[in-house]
Design a protein around this motif. Structure first.
Motif, PDB file in Angstrom:
ATOM      1  N   CYS A  20       0.836  -1.214   0.000  1.00 45.41           N
ATOM      2  CA  CYS A  20       0.000   0.000   0.000  1.00 45.41           C
ATOM      3  C   CYS A  20       0.867   1.259   0.000  1.00 45.41           C
ATOM      4  O   CYS A  20       0.558   2.221  -0.717  1.00 45.41           O
ATOM      5  N   GLN A  21       1.947   1.258   0.779  1.00 51.97           N
ATOM      6  CA  GLN A  21       2.855   2.412   0.793  1.00 51.97           C
ATOM      7  C   GLN A  21       3.488   2.604  -0.582  1.00 51.97           C
ATOM      8  O   GLN A  21       3.547   3.727  -1.095  1.00 51.97           O
ATOM      9  N   THR A  23       2.359   1.590  -3.465  1.00 51.38           N
ATOM     10  CA  THR A  23       1.333   2.001  -4.419  1.00 51.38           C
ATOM     11  C   THR A  23       1.012   3.486  -4.268  1.00 51.38           C
ATOM     12  O   THR A  23       0.827   4.192  -5.264  1.00 51.38           O
ATOM     13  N   LEU A  43      -4.916   5.109   0.995  1.00 51.03           N
ATOM     14  CA  LEU A  43      -3.903   4.063   1.106  1.00 51.03           C
ATOM     15  C   LEU A  43      -3.001   4.250   2.323  1.00 51.03           C
ATOM     16  O   LEU A  43      -2.465   3.270   2.844  1.00 51.03           O
ATOM     17  N   ILE A  46      -4.635   2.764   5.622  1.00 50.50           N
ATOM     18  CA  ILE A  46      -4.741   1.315   5.451  1.00 50.50           C
ATOM     19  C   ILE A  46      -3.370   0.667   5.567  1.00 50.50           C
ATOM     20  O   ILE A  46      -3.209  -0.376   6.203  1.00 50.50           O
ATOM     21  N   SER A  47      -2.360   1.300   4.978  1.00 55.79           N
ATOM     22  CA  SER A  47      -1.016   0.725   5.041  1.00 55.79           C
ATOM     23  C   SER A  47      -0.486   0.723   6.469  1.00 55.79           C
ATOM     24  O   SER A  47       0.101  -0.266   6.914  1.00 55.79           O
TER      25      SER A  47
END
Length: 70
Positions: A20-21, A23, A43, A46-47
């Motif tokens: 996620c990071q 992305t 993101l 969430i990450s």
């Protein structure tokens, strides 16, 4: 190999957080013509949630492994 199987969930969550990071930084952010910042902000929390969950599960697993040895 058995130890690696026990650590699959912490490693999975930690890896998802890193994905996620990555992305977030891959997509990037920009400012549109009206001056609004456009970025995939969802993101980031969430990450950090995935990374934190992975670390907590890793600590729990390691404590359980140490207790089972004693």
């Amino acid at each position: 190999m058995n130890k690696l199987i026990r650590l699959r969930w912490p490693l999975l969550f930690f890896s998802l957080g890193l994905v996620c990071q990555f992305t977030f930084y891959l997509i990037g952010s920009r400012v549109d013509e009206n001056g609004f910042l456009i970025e995939p902000f969802g993101l980031l929390p969430i990450s950090w949630m995935f990374i934190s969950l992975g670390l907590v599960l890793l600590i729990i697993r390691l404590v359980k492994l140490r207790r089972s040895r004693s």
